[in-house]
Design a protein around this motif. Structure first.
Motif, PDB file in Angstrom:
ATOM      1  N   UNK A  80       0.796  -1.275   0.040  1.00 31.70           N
ATOM      2  CA  UNK A  80      -0.057   0.159  -0.225  1.00 31.70           C
ATOM      3  C   UNK A  80       0.862   1.386   0.087  1.00 31.70           C
ATOM      4  N   UNK A  81       2.156   1.221   0.622  1.00 30.76           N
ATOM      5  CA  UNK A  81       2.934   2.439   0.813  1.00 30.76           C
ATOM      6  C   UNK A  81       3.734   2.553  -0.611  1.00 30.76           C
ATOM      7  N   UNK A  82       3.670   1.444  -1.384  1.00 31.76           N
ATOM      8  CA  UNK A  82       4.506   1.525  -2.600  1.00 31.76           C
ATOM      9  C   UNK A  82       5.816   1.249  -2.286  1.00 31.76           C
ATOM     10  N   UNK A  83       6.387   0.454  -1.277  1.00 37.29           N
ATOM     11  CA  UNK A  83       7.828   0.383  -1.248  1.00 37.29           C
ATOM     12  C   UNK A  83       8.354  -0.814  -2.296  1.00 37.29           C
ATOM     13  N   UNK A  84       9.019  -0.604  -3.009  1.00 43.79           N
ATOM     14  CA  UNK A  84       9.435  -1.283  -3.959  1.00 43.79           C
ATOM     15  C   UNK A  84      10.755  -2.108  -3.816  1.00 43.79           C
ATOM     16  N   UNK A  85      11.704  -1.096  -3.381  1.00 46.76           N
ATOM     17  CA  UNK A  85      13.112  -1.291  -3.077  1.00 46.76           C
ATOM     18  C   UNK A  85      13.129  -2.577  -2.032  1.00 46.76           C
ATOM     19  N   UNK A  86      14.058  -3.289  -2.006  1.00 48.70           N
ATOM     20  CA  UNK A  86      14.328  -4.300  -0.650  1.00 48.70           C
ATOM     21  C   UNK A  86      14.445  -3.405   0.574  1.00 48.70           C
ATOM     22  N   UNK A  87      14.097  -4.010   1.447  1.00 48.92           N
ATOM     23  CA  UNK A  87      13.764  -3.348   2.866  1.00 48.92           C
ATOM     24  C   UNK A  87      14.899  -3.961   3.820  1.00 48.92           C
ATOM     25  N   UNK A  88      15.323  -3.422   4.883  1.00 49.92           N
ATOM     26  CA  UNK A  88      16.013  -3.851   5.995  1.00 49.92           C
ATOM     27  C   UNK A  88      14.861  -3.992   7.009  1.00 49.92           C
ATOM     28  N   UNK A 104      12.402 -14.916   5.000  1.00 47.85           N
ATOM     29  CA  UNK A 104      12.408 -16.384   4.255  1.00 47.85           C
ATOM     30  C   UNK A 104      11.395 -16.390   3.195  1.00 47.85           C
ATOM     31  N   UNK A 105      10.253 -15.993   3.617  1.00 43.34           N
ATOM     32  CA  UNK A 105       9.100 -16.125   2.585  1.00 43.34           C
ATOM     33  C   UNK A 105       9.175 -15.137   1.564  1.00 43.34           C
ATOM     34  N   UNK A 106      10.045 -13.826   1.519  1.00 45.78           N
ATOM     35  CA  UNK A 106      10.192 -12.780   0.638  1.00 45.78           C
ATOM     36  C   UNK A 106      11.539 -12.385   0.471  1.00 45.78           C
ATOM     37  N   UNK A 107      12.494 -13.264   0.110  1.00 45.86           N
ATOM     38  CA  UNK A 107      14.020 -13.003   0.078  1.00 45.86           C
ATOM     39  C   UNK A 107      14.164 -11.830  -1.022  1.00 45.86           C
ATOM     40  N   UNK A 108      13.538 -11.828  -1.928  1.00 48.88           N
ATOM     41  CA  UNK A 108      13.732 -11.082  -2.890  1.00 48.88           C
ATOM     42  C   UNK A 108      13.413  -9.256  -2.592  1.00 48.88           C
ATOM     43  N   UNK A 109      12.522  -9.217  -1.218  1.00 49.78           N
ATOM     44  CA  UNK A 109      12.166  -8.014  -0.594  1.00 49.78           C
ATOM     45  C   UNK A 109      12.965  -7.607   0.461  1.00 49.78           C
ATOM     46  N   UNK A 110      13.953  -8.480   0.671  1.00 48.94           N
ATOM     47  CA  UNK A 110      14.828  -7.977   2.034  1.00 48.94           C
ATOM     48  C   UNK A 110      16.502  -7.840   1.573  1.00 48.94           C
ATOM     49  N   UNK A 111      16.968  -6.728   2.097  1.00 49.35           N
ATOM     50  CA  UNK A 111      18.259  -6.286   2.026  1.00 49.35           C
ATOM     51  C   UNK A 111      19.047  -6.733   3.068  1.00 49.35           C
ATOM     52  N   UNK A 112      18.790  -6.954   4.153  1.00 55.76           N
ATOM     53  CA  UNK A 112      19.233  -7.374   5.472  1.00 55.76           C
ATOM     54  C   UNK A 112      18.365  -7.316   6.576  1.00 55.76           C
ATOM     55  N   UNK A 113      19.131  -8.128   7.269  1.00 58.81           N
ATOM     56  CA  UNK A 113      18.038  -8.366   8.651  1.00 58.81           C
ATOM     57  C   UNK A 113      18.898  -8.329  10.031  1.00 58.81           C
ATOM     58  N   UNK A 114      18.360  -7.500  10.988  1.00 60.81           N
ATOM     59  CA  UNK A 114      18.686  -7.433  12.297  1.00 60.81           C
ATOM     60  C   UNK A 114      18.014  -7.886  13.459  1.00 60.81           C
ATOM     61  N   UNK A 115      18.377  -9.060  14.080  1.00 63.89           N
ATOM     62  CA  UNK A 115      17.505  -9.906  15.028  1.00 63.89           C
ATOM     63  C   UNK A 115      18.157  -9.421  16.457  1.00 63.89           C
ATOM     64  N   UNK A 116      17.163  -8.767  17.137  1.00 62.48           N
ATOM     65  CA  UNK A 116      17.694  -8.420  18.422  1.00 62.48           C
ATOM     66  C   UNK A 116      16.889  -9.261  19.561  1.00 62.48           C
TER      67      UNK A 116
END
Length: 268
Positions: A80-88, A104-116
């Protein structure tokens, strides 16, 4: 308005900056990132911070509050926000497990991940949760025992921060109808149970991953930290001495440089 109801979110930073989606833990909504958002914005990231369904000012849909619900919510919101580039993705506690599942479900949409202090298996350490599955008894326990206990715990942790405004905000979300029902559904759905499989699958991806905790965290304990290193050995790991579970809110100035440094490094 998303497919499962209204979603309250906050978007901060420059339009041109890469987006970091902030995913909070159980019972504490998106404001748990309020004190680290300025650090992320200052480091050149735009922050998108939703209240997961059942939390904060988002809807309390009369449906199963599980990971499938939260996955739809994030997907819908980005679309809805039109965020097309991969996100962190930056997830804390339950939010870390939500982030891992989205990656895991959308790897093409994720540039990196931080697990706190990521959720590993909260239910295994809380046998009393089984009682909440008992019909009629569960709702009574949530309303008269669990929620008051959470209020007391949040008051102890947050009263000294910013003149107690986070305590007031925690209480404020309780005024919205359906909080008790959503919390009970979350506990009964298994969303706080064993997350080992999703971290094993994340290990097979190429998404850069950073895992961190505070050394005095009584929820995501040292043994969990070591177990996650076995499940996700390719990730980078860091432990902050003396910090506890809500360290993003209590000590953002300590935590932010490591997180911002990791996110920036993945862009080079």
């Amino acid at each position: 308005e998303l497919s499962d109801g209204q979603c309250h979110f906050r978007l901060h930073g420059r339009d041109s900056d890469p987006v970091v989606v902030l995913l909070h833990g159980a019972t504490v909504p998106g404001w748990e990132f309020d004190r680290i958002v300025p650090h992320l914005n200052g480091a050149g990231f735009r922050t998108l911070c939703p209240d997961l369904f059942g939390h904060g000012y988002s809807a309390r849909p009369n449906t199963r509050h599980d990971h499938a619900l939260f996955q739809r919510q994030i997907d819908d919101l980005l679309n809805i926000l039109g965020v097309e580039s991969p996100v962190y993705l930056l997830g804390h506690s339950l939010g870390a497990a939500v982030a891992a599942r989205f990656a895991v479900r959308h790897p093409e949409r994720v540039a990196g991940i931080v697990l706190v202090a990521p959720l590993l298996d909260f239910l295994s350490t809380q046998p009393v949760i089984r009682i909440l599955r008992v019909p009629l008894l569960g709702p009574l326990l949530v309303k008269h025992y669990l929620v008051p206990m959470l209020v007391r715990r949040r008051t102890r942790r947050y009263a000294a921060i910013d003149d107690g405004r986070f305590v007031r905000m925690f209480r404020d979300q309780l005024r919205m109808p359906g909080f008790d029902r959503s919390l009970l559904s979350l506990l009964r759905s298994g969303a706080l149970g064993d997350q080992s499989d999703v971290y094993r699958i994340l290990q097979e991806s190429t998404i850069p991953c950073f895992v961190t905790r505070g050394s005095d965290d009584e929820i995501f304990q040292q043994e969990h930290f070591l177990a996650l290193q076995g499940l996700l050995p390719r990730a980078a790991y860091h432990e902050f001495p003396g910090l506890e579970h809500p360290m993003l809110l209590t000590h953002p100035e300590t935590v932010a440089p490591a997180i911002c440094g990791h996110l920036s490094a993945t862009m080079s």
